[in-house]
Scaffold this active site. Structure first.
Site, PDB file in Angstrom:
ATOM      1  N   SER A  12      -3.927  17.345  -1.825  1.00  0.00           N
ATOM      2  CA  SER A  12      -2.793  16.593  -1.308  1.00  0.00           C
ATOM      3  C   SER A  12      -1.492  17.239  -1.750  1.00  0.00           C
ATOM      4  CB  SER A  12      -2.841  15.141  -1.802  1.00  0.00           C
ATOM      5  OG  SER A  12      -2.552  15.088  -3.190  1.00  0.00           O
ATOM      6  N   LYS A  79      -4.117   8.394 -14.589  1.00  0.00           N
ATOM      7  CA  LYS A  79      -4.620   7.054 -14.284  1.00  0.00           C
ATOM      8  C   LYS A  79      -5.838   7.095 -13.368  1.00  0.00           C
ATOM      9  CE  LYS A  79      -1.710   5.721 -10.340  1.00  0.00           C
ATOM     10  NZ  LYS A  79      -0.822   4.669  -9.819  1.00  0.00           N
ATOM     11  N   ASP A  80      -6.162   8.264 -12.788  1.00  0.00           N
ATOM     12  CA  ASP A  80      -7.379   8.391 -11.987  1.00  0.00           C
ATOM     13  C   ASP A  80      -8.631   8.514 -12.848  1.00  0.00           C
ATOM     14  OD1 ASP A  80      -5.863   8.346  -9.696  1.00  0.00           O
ATOM     15  OD2 ASP A  80      -6.043  10.479  -9.265  1.00  0.00           O
ATOM     16  N   THR A 123       1.276  -1.854  -0.312  1.00  0.00           N
ATOM     17  CA  THR A 123       0.981  -1.065  -1.502  1.00  0.00           C
ATOM     18  C   THR A 123      -0.521  -0.857  -1.581  1.00  0.00           C
ATOM     19  OG1 THR A 123       1.219  -0.907  -3.912  1.00  0.00           O
ATOM     20  CG2 THR A 123       0.826  -3.098  -3.001  1.00  0.00           C
ATOM     21  N   ARG A 127      -3.208  -4.130  -8.634  1.00  0.00           N
ATOM     22  CA  ARG A 127      -2.297  -4.483  -9.732  1.00  0.00           C
ATOM     23  C   ARG A 127      -0.915  -4.843  -9.184  1.00  0.00           C
ATOM     24  NH1 ARG A 127       1.693  -1.531 -11.421  1.00  0.00           N
ATOM     25  NH2 ARG A 127       0.879   0.269 -10.283  1.00  0.00           N
ATOM     26  N   ARG A 128      -0.418  -4.041  -8.244  1.00  0.00           N
ATOM     27  CA  ARG A 128       0.891  -4.331  -7.652  1.00  0.00           C
ATOM     28  C   ARG A 128       0.826  -5.560  -6.758  1.00  0.00           C
ATOM     29  NH1 ARG A 128       0.969   1.650  -6.071  1.00  0.00           N
ATOM     30  NH2 ARG A 128       1.814   2.718  -7.903  1.00  0.00           N
ATOM     31  N   ARG A 145      -3.188   2.619   2.476  1.00  0.00           N
ATOM     32  CA  ARG A 145      -3.678   3.869   1.894  1.00  0.00           C
ATOM     33  C   ARG A 145      -2.964   5.038   2.557  1.00  0.00           C
ATOM     34  NH1 ARG A 145      -9.300   6.126   0.516  1.00  0.00           N
ATOM     35  NH2 ARG A 145      -7.811   7.587  -0.377  1.00  0.00           N
ATOM     36  N   GLY A 146      -3.236   6.239   2.043  1.00  0.00           N
ATOM     37  CA  GLY A 146      -2.640   7.426   2.613  1.00  0.00           C
ATOM     38  C   GLY A 146      -1.766   8.145   1.611  1.00  0.00           C
ATOM     39  N   ASN A 147      -1.382   9.384   1.956  1.00  0.00           N
ATOM     40  CA  ASN A 147      -0.529  10.133   1.050  1.00  0.00           C
ATOM     41  C   ASN A 147       0.904   9.600   1.121  1.00  0.00           C
ATOM     42  OD1 ASN A 147       0.720  11.305   3.343  1.00  0.00           O
ATOM     43  ND2 ASN A 147      -0.748  12.984   3.364  1.00  0.00           N
ATOM     44  N   VAL A 148       1.782  10.186   0.328  1.00  0.00           N
ATOM     45  CA  VAL A 148       3.144   9.673   0.220  1.00  0.00           C
ATOM     46  C   VAL A 148       3.853   9.680   1.573  1.00  0.00           C
ATOM     47  CG1 VAL A 148       5.426  10.119  -0.766  1.00  0.00           C
ATOM     48  CG2 VAL A 148       3.390  10.212  -2.226  1.00  0.00           C
ATOM     49  N   ARG A 151       2.653   6.901   3.851  1.00  0.00           N
ATOM     50  CA  ARG A 151       3.151   5.582   3.448  1.00  0.00           C
ATOM     51  C   ARG A 151       4.628   5.418   3.775  1.00  0.00           C
ATOM     52  NH1 ARG A 151      -0.109   3.900  -2.080  1.00  0.00           N
ATOM     53  NH2 ARG A 151      -2.038   5.000  -1.596  1.00  0.00           N
ATOM     54  N   CYS A 240     -12.896  -1.783 -11.549  1.00  0.00           N
ATOM     55  CA  CYS A 240     -11.797  -1.137 -10.823  1.00  0.00           C
ATOM     56  C   CYS A 240     -11.061  -2.093  -9.897  1.00  0.00           C
ATOM     57  CB  CYS A 240     -12.308   0.069 -10.042  1.00  0.00           C
ATOM     58  SG  CYS A 240     -13.509  -0.333  -8.772  1.00  0.00           S
TER      59      CYS A 240
END
Length: 322
Positions: A12, A79-80, A123, A127-128, A145-148, A151, A240
């Site tokens: 990515s 965090k992954d 999001t 958590r968010r 979902r998806g890359n930056v 989004r 998770c």
């Protein structure tokens, strides 16, 4: 001429950018050339929600390549990583952490408080989602979902279908897109995921020369903060799909540096929101995290986590920084 070190990375744009930063820093510090090697992970091939993909979905292929000797070292969004140790591998460095806070990107330059009731906000992290519900702002929260870029297009593109999105500030900064942020969210409103904004540099334990070489990338304050947050996470033994948040800061105390750790467990609908904090010395980072988790468990955090499915130690996975 010294052969380039092979740095394994997801393909990515964000993963390539953060791996590129690490490669450049290593070459600048040691003179060793580095080449990026793209490794496709199961998470990259799936369009399913992150919390349904399983533990380590963005990590296992990189670790397999590392174990097999196809790459020399790997860079992960910390965090992954599952909280359990990976046999034969060692996280040798935590580079200086990017700002771990979450960021809002909203149409019209709005802040979170300026979004009207019924506004749609997307999001990818439970958590968010949980913390947005807990704020009681009457927003319509939807998982994405998806890359930056994907989004951002849902808010800023010609076919935008959302009023706002929340994502990690670190990812936008690493891609040079911090200019689109309309509000960096105060941790009092939105506590980050454990290790958000941090990178983990990993290599084989038996490659002692490389272990010593990569150590130059380590940033002690970032390592201390992440250690506290990850110990908190591991002690909760959360699955998770459980919304767990933690944020450690280093500050100067009366007797030297101190860690100030905040942690939270929030039900997905936001109706139960348990938050506590704890301080201690950097040397006791792991113990601070464990103790804070134990306090939250005493307050009933286990019942929130139990509703989400208890999956045992070493299994937490929050999904990509993107």
């Amino acid at each position: 001429m010294t052969a380039p070190l092979r740095l394994g990375t997801r393909g990515s744009a964000l993963a390539m950018a953060q791996s590129g930063h690490v490669a450049e820093a290593l070459t600048a510090a040691t003179g060793r050339p580095v080449e990026l090697v793209e490794v496709i992970t199961a998470g990259d091939r799936s369009s399913a929600p992150v919390h349904r993909l399983g533990v380590g979905v963005f990590v296992s292929a990189l670790r397999d390549a590392l174990t097999a000797g196809a790459i020399d070292f790997a860079v992960h969004s910390y965090k992954d990583l599952p909280t359990g140790a990976a046999g034969g591998l060692h996280i040798v460095a935590v580079p200086a952490r990017q700002d771990p806070r979450d960021a809002l990107v909203a149409r019209g330059g709005r802040t979170l408080a300026e979004l009207p009731p019924g506004a749609t906000i997307g999001t990818g992290a439970l958590r968010r989602i949980a913390q947005l519900h807990a704020l009681g702002l009457q927003l319509e929260v939807t998982p994405i979902r998806g890359n930056v870029d994907t989004r951002l297009a849902r808010v800023l593109g010609p076919e935008a279908d959302l009023d706002a999105i929340v994502l990690a500030r670190a990812g936008l900064a690493r891609l040079g897109r911090a200019d689109v942020i309309t509000e960096t969210l105060d941790p009092m409103l939105m506590l980050p995921a454990p290790a958000q904004g941090a990178l983990a540099v990993e290599c084989r334990v038996d490659d002692q020369g490389l272990v010593e070489l990569l150590a130059v990338l380590d940033h002690a304050p970032s390592r201390f903060a992440v250690t506290a947050e990850r110990a908190f996470l591991a002690t909760l033994e959360a699955g998770c799909s459980a919304p767990v948040a933690a944020y450690a800061e280093l500050a100067e105390g009366d007797d030297g540096d101190e860690i100030y750790l905040r942690g939270a467990v929030i039900s997905p609908d936001g109706t139960r929101d348990l938050r506590l904090s704890r301080t201690g010395t950097p040397a006791d980072a792991a113990e601070i995290g464990k103790a804070l988790a134990a306090e939250l468990l005493d307050l009933g955090a286990d019942s929130i986590l139990g509703h989400e499915g208890h999956t045992g130690p070493g299994t937490q996975q929050f999904g990509s920084t993107e």
